[in-house]
Write a protein that holds these residues in place. Structure first.
Motif, PDB file in Angstrom:
ATOM      1  N   ARG B 116      42.985  21.464 -67.509  1.00 24.06           N
ATOM      2  CA  ARG B 116      43.874  20.576 -68.270  1.00 24.06           C
ATOM      3  C   ARG B 116      45.147  20.228 -67.502  1.00 24.06           C
ATOM      4  O   ARG B 116      45.941  19.400 -67.930  1.00 24.06           O
ATOM      5  N   TYR B 117      45.356  20.864 -66.368  1.00 24.40           N
ATOM      6  CA  TYR B 117      46.584  20.638 -65.605  1.00 24.40           C
ATOM      7  C   TYR B 117      46.553  19.307 -64.860  1.00 24.40           C
ATOM      8  O   TYR B 117      45.486  18.711 -64.675  1.00 24.40           O
ATOM      9  N   PRO B 118      47.735  18.864 -64.415  1.00 26.17           N
ATOM     10  CA  PRO B 118      47.759  17.671 -63.552  1.00 26.17           C
ATOM     11  C   PRO B 118      46.917  17.918 -62.302  1.00 26.17           C
ATOM     12  O   PRO B 118      47.028  18.985 -61.680  1.00 26.17           O
TER      13      PRO B 118
ATOM     14  N   HIS C  67      32.223  11.672 -67.145  1.00 22.66           N
ATOM     15  CA  HIS C  67      33.140  12.474 -67.972  1.00 22.66           C
ATOM     16  C   HIS C  67      33.253  13.905 -67.475  1.00 22.66           C
ATOM     17  O   HIS C  67      34.084  14.666 -67.949  1.00 22.66           O
ATOM     18  N   LYS C  68      32.386  14.282 -66.535  1.00 27.28           N
ATOM     19  CA  LYS C  68      32.408  15.640 -65.970  1.00 27.28           C
ATOM     20  C   LYS C  68      33.025  15.644 -64.571  1.00 27.28           C
ATOM     21  O   LYS C  68      33.184  16.715 -63.979  1.00 27.28           O
ATOM     22  N   PHE C 276      38.252   2.901 -67.548  1.00 29.90           N
ATOM     23  CA  PHE C 276      38.166   3.681 -68.777  1.00 29.90           C
ATOM     24  C   PHE C 276      38.684   5.082 -68.490  1.00 29.90           C
ATOM     25  O   PHE C 276      38.773   5.511 -67.338  1.00 29.90           O
ATOM     26  N   ILE C 277      39.055   5.754 -69.556  1.00 34.50           N
ATOM     27  CA  ILE C 277      39.623   7.095 -69.443  1.00 34.50           C
ATOM     28  C   ILE C 277      38.477   8.099 -69.452  1.00 34.50           C
ATOM     29  O   ILE C 277      37.677   8.120 -70.396  1.00 34.50           O
ATOM     30  N   THR C 278      38.400   8.903 -68.404  1.00 29.31           N
ATOM     31  CA  THR C 278      37.345   9.930 -68.351  1.00 29.31           C
ATOM     32  C   THR C 278      37.801  11.234 -68.994  1.00 29.31           C
ATOM     33  O   THR C 278      36.977  11.990 -69.512  1.00 29.31           O
ATOM     34  N   HIS C 279      39.103  11.510 -68.912  1.00 26.88           N
ATOM     35  CA  HIS C 279      39.675  12.740 -69.472  1.00 26.88           C
ATOM     36  C   HIS C 279      40.964  12.412 -70.182  1.00 26.88           C
ATOM     37  O   HIS C 279      41.887  11.955 -69.504  1.00 26.88           O
ATOM     38  N   PRO C 280      41.089  12.632 -71.478  1.00 21.47           N
ATOM     39  CA  PRO C 280      40.033  13.125 -72.365  1.00 21.47           C
ATOM     40  C   PRO C 280      39.145  11.975 -72.799  1.00 21.47           C
ATOM     41  O   PRO C 280      39.561  10.815 -72.779  1.00 21.47           O
TER      42      PRO C 280
END
Ligand code: HEC
Ligand code: HEC
Ligand SMILES: [Ca+2]
Ligand SMILES: [Ca+2]
Ligand SMILES: [Ca+2]
Ligand SMILES: [Ca+2]
Ligand SMILES: [Ca+2]
Ligand SMILES: [Ca+2]
Ligand SMILES: [Co+2]
Ligand SMILES: [Co+2]
Lengths: 154, 397, 397, 154
Positions: B116-118, C67-68, C276-280
């Motif tokens: 979850r970190y930068p 997404h991984k 697109f946003i992969t995380h989250p």
């Protein structure tokens, strides 16, 4: 540096002590316990000699005694000839040896095999006992044989 | 119909078609989809070459077959390996990173925390301090180029800046080193200067897009761009801030370089500029006189490659090679040069210059400075002799 | 000893050590070296998701699990697949590339021939024209982001410039198209404009350093940076120069976009800017209020990404994300932005702008222009709703 | 472009003809041979209907007949409704179908199934015979239903 989400879990002194196995060259980190050259000899012959050879020579793995000194035409990196600190022997053997069963010796056993290796390298007498104090006191022959390249890296 | 707009040419038509036998793979459905792919079975020579201790099979190395590869990225399956006691099978849910010692707040981080970190990504090489060490030998080694210089690989590493984590623990003013330790059966430990840790060190979680491979440190490792690989501690479990280095076995007995003076170089972290020709190289064979493309790799631990020169007369004259974009700091750089072989024997060399002006040395210069017993940090100019029959060999020239 | 220079802290010593039980992987030698490595068994969710026709199992697609992944490189084992009739098992020694039609000298090239040609490397994406097509659906699809937008992957491709080969065959003045054909059981054929062939097309031989993977065209394929993947013909065996396109099934019946007017777009080659946003993203879950890093991918078939903006209020306000270097033309670009979630429901979006000034459109704008039946070339802004419990879902907003 | 080493092997007209399977929309490339709708019907029912359904509808694979025209609310991409050239049917079936045994039909058989598919789409009569000339002459309903985005790509 970018800011983090501060997810670290505080580590207690107990947590840290349970994981911290670093031995510093001044002896910092050395545990209690002790071992003799004779105990080390027996442990070595049963747990180490198979790879490193009897008396630390002639095995399939690194030689642990003997060896030519720095500056000779074919210098060796053996303990007595090359290693600057005796504490490194304890640190390394405890974390990594015997290679087929690391962390299987207790601290006193590690003192004992360390004592035997130092004896094989002429750095302890046959009757010696090793513990935190005596190990930290040993001055290795090649103590001053190193030049720090960092930070003045040419 | 036989002179159509589309083709503009007479077509042989049905009779010729009837004669044509398409290859079998055009007549039968091919293999199905796969969740995770593998190389062609016809490329079974493009493998890591393993040299391990028979008495301790997890102790040894395996080389990246750089003589088989092109471009700058090393596929993850071929990243070189150096293990001291095998590849641990680490359950990421059981693994944590502890940062302690001369810090204000000792903290431990789970893998899911760090994810979850930068994150920062970096295309950079990782090179073993012992790479190319056969170059110290009195006789030139005869082996494919990758099995000589392939303890070096280049990947896109993505991880948390170590500085971000150290911001959270805080560092006490006396802290000068960080002792990194792996969770492998060697518990490998190395001391990293705080300056580097705060500069560009990463706690890497991803390698070429996917999570780290087990043999490259899963679930997390240190990446120190440009610094010798042993410091890029794999399977990272512990960072201990200290005033002095631990003087661990691998920073005293190993990864130090004895010199003729008797004084050994220690903490020789930076991998100096290196280059060599991957194509053609020993094991390849030129198919007679004609035009070839010389292709090779250059890199420097100090920054970007500025220039690569190639010689086809053993170093008497040099021509500047083209550098393939992107040219990135502490990253493999691919150089290429067209070359017309006249069929005569000759010696090929390449020479890298980095952005600091450092010039890759001739072997004789390196040997004069370091002697024959350094073992680590061999980065001299590499020479391939081309014989009249088109075969190549490694020479000292 | 208990206050050493090194540690500066009191150490718990033997008693604590005796309590500590190292994890099992520090007490037993790890696995041996491998000639070719594989991902960790703990990462078994990072796979291509397969959707194939049960009646024709080689016909279908598999998505890259974007997404991984992190960074910009797609590992070769996870490059998306689109096969029409499976993966051919091509023996490279039996395979040749024939170039004929409106050329001066029809020529055929063996694989070993091409390996000797001048090579060029290119980090670039390959995206299926049908990628993201669930976006045309009336209801937002609920699936992990990679299984929605992952018919796109990014690799370092190395190959022979097609222009170099066409120099050797020569092109007759009437030649305007090159019909490329694969050696698979579909013999897939597509018509490529000569302008693109002479500009930046490659006959690719290597993918991320190693030779092409079978599912990505081994032993050779076309790479047309920025153009829809179906034109990047895999298993390339034939290039036929012609005055007009072949009007092959995949450039008429498929890969064309019906519009509300009844007129379909054809030869819509360029993949327009997308992000697109992969995380989250859906399937991930935020662990409560706090700081997160938004990370995503952007790319454009027209060149470099100039800017990516992120909105956390469904598009009312936008913040500029950081672009991770290197930012390359027709290449995945990783963007990242720190973001503090207050625990309230909201909608995340990203919007890419490329160097031509093209701005990724809102979905409503794309649908207004193209209707619902285009199927291909969906590149609208993607919206993820964050619920109060931290779960994410795909929304049209 | 960089100069190459000129390793290409000259390809003879025979070499080329043996590999060239492209059919152009003007009929260029169409081989000799011929087939009737009736022959095609029989071939279709035994080699194609299992996937595409009897009469080209209702199978697990693409529908090959029927379908709504362009501009309708739910337009289809079926041959009669969407495909601009009949030559494409021949080209595609010959190279790729039946999907479980591509290249197993001879050219006359491909003419025959093509004829049957065109018949199912109302583009040939039940008694028709198809060959290079008659196939190239067919004008498809959606011939003018496409707008070339390249090179004027907006
Ligand atoms: C099954 C083989 C094996 C056994 C048993 C074994 N070792 Fe080792 N030992 C090795 C190998 C291989 C290395 C080199 C490891 C490396 O380079 O990563 C090594 C390295 C060492 C070193 C460092 C040598 C140097 O020059 O750097 C020491 C010290 C050592 N062992 C001591 C011991 C002791 C003490 C024992 C028994 C308690 C032991 N070993 C048992 C195989 C073994
Ligand atoms: C085992 C299943 C199977 C059989 C048998 C089969 N097909 Fe197909 N066919 C398919 C599939 C699947 C597709 C879609 C292929 C793709 O999209 O790449 C297809 C596509 C087609 C298309 C293109 C449809 C479109 O709208 O683009 C035509 C035309 C066609 N087939 C004709 C035939 C004919 C004629 C035969 C028999 C000679 C045949 N097929 C036998 C499975 C089959
Ligand atoms: Ca010696
Ligand atoms: Ca023909
Ligand atoms: Ca987990
Ligand atoms: Ca302790
Ligand atoms: Ca071959
Ligand atoms: Ca319909
Ligand atoms: Co060094
Ligand atoms: Co298109």
């Amino acid at each position: 540096a970018p800011e983090g989400p501060r997810l670290g879990r505080p580590a207690s002194p107990q947590d840290i002590a349970a994981q911290d196995i670093t031995i510093f060259p001044d002896g910092g980190g050395l545990p209690t316990g002790l071992g003799t050259v004779a105990e080390g000899h027996a442990l070595y012959d049963s747990h180490c000699a198979g790879c490193h050879g009897l008396k630390g020579m002639g095995g399939s793995a690194e030689e642990l005694a003997g060896g030519a000194p720095p500056g000779s035409p074919h210098p060796d990196r053996t303990i007595g000839a090359y290693w600057p600190y005796a504490t490194t022997v304890f640190d390394y053997v405890r974390r990594a040896m015997p290679i087929d069963a690391p962390r299987s010796l207790n601290d006193s056993q590690v003192y004992a095999v360390t004592a035997y290796l130092l004896y094989l390298n002429g750095l302890l007498g046959a009757q010696a006992t090793l513990d935190a104090r005596t190990l930290a006191a040993i001055k290795m022959p090649n103590r001053d044989g190193f030049q720090r390249v960092w930070p003045g890296h040419p | 119909l036989r002179h159509s707009l589309g083709t503009g040419l007479a077509l042989a038509g049905f009779e010729a078609m009837a004669d044509a036998e398409p290859p079998p793979w055009m007549k039968t459905p091919g293999a199905s989809f796969t969740n995770y792919g593998h190389p062609s079975p016809f490329e079974k020579d493009a493998i890591r070459w393993i040299s391990a201790n028979p008495g301790a099979p997890g102790n040894g190395i395996s080389w990246t077959p750089l003589h088989k590869l092109e471009g700058i990225v090393t596929p993850n399956g071929l990243h070189f390996e150096r293990h001291h006691n095998g590849v641990p099978r680490i359950d990421p849910d059981q693994h944590r990173l502890l940062i302690h010692g001369l810090v204000k707040n000792p903290l431990s981080f789970g893998v899911d925390d760090l994810l979850r970190y930068p994150l920062v990504s970096r295309l950079c090489f990782v090179e073993c301090g012992g790479n190319s060490n056969a170059g110290w030998h009195a006789e030139p080694i005869q082996t494919p180029a990758g099995y000589f210089h392939g303890l070096a690989s280049c990947s896109e590493w993505t991880g948390v800046p170590l500085a971000t984590l150290l911001n959270e623990t805080g560092l006490l003013p006396q802290a000068r080193w960080l002792i990194a330790e792996g969770a492998d059966a060697d518990a490998l430990n190395m001391s990293i200067p705080v300056e580097k840790a705060l500069d560009d060190a990463l706690v890497a979680l991803y390698q070429n897009g996917e999570r780290l491979r087990p043999e490259n440190g899963y679930p997390m490792r240190i990446i120190l761009p440009g610094w010798e690989a042993v410091l890029n501690v794999k399977w990272l479990r512990r960072l201990q801030a200290a005033q002095e280095p631990a003087m661990a076995r691998n920073e005293t007995a190993q990864y130090t370089e004895p010199q003729p003076s008797g004084i050994a170089r220690q903490f020789s972290f930076i991998m100096e500029a290196k280059s060599f020709i991957t194509h053609p190289s020993p094991g390849h064979r030129l198919r007679g006189p004609g035009l070839y493309q010389i292709s090779g790799l250059a890199w420097s631990g100090r920054g970007k490659i500025k220039r690569v020169e190639v010689s086809a007369d053993g170093g008497k004259s040099w021509a500047e090679a083209a550098l393939q974009e992107p040219v990135l700091a502490q990253c493999f750089t691919r150089f290429r040069l067209p070359w017309r072989w006249n069929g005569q024997p000759l010696v090929l060399k390449s020479r890298a210059v980095d952005e600091t002006g450092y010039v890759q040395p001739e072997r004789s210069v390196l040997i004069d400075a370091r002697g024959h017993n350094g073992y680590f940090h061999y980065n001299a100019i590499v020479a391939w002799a081309v014989a009249a029959d088109g075969s190549l060999s490694h020479v000292y020239a």
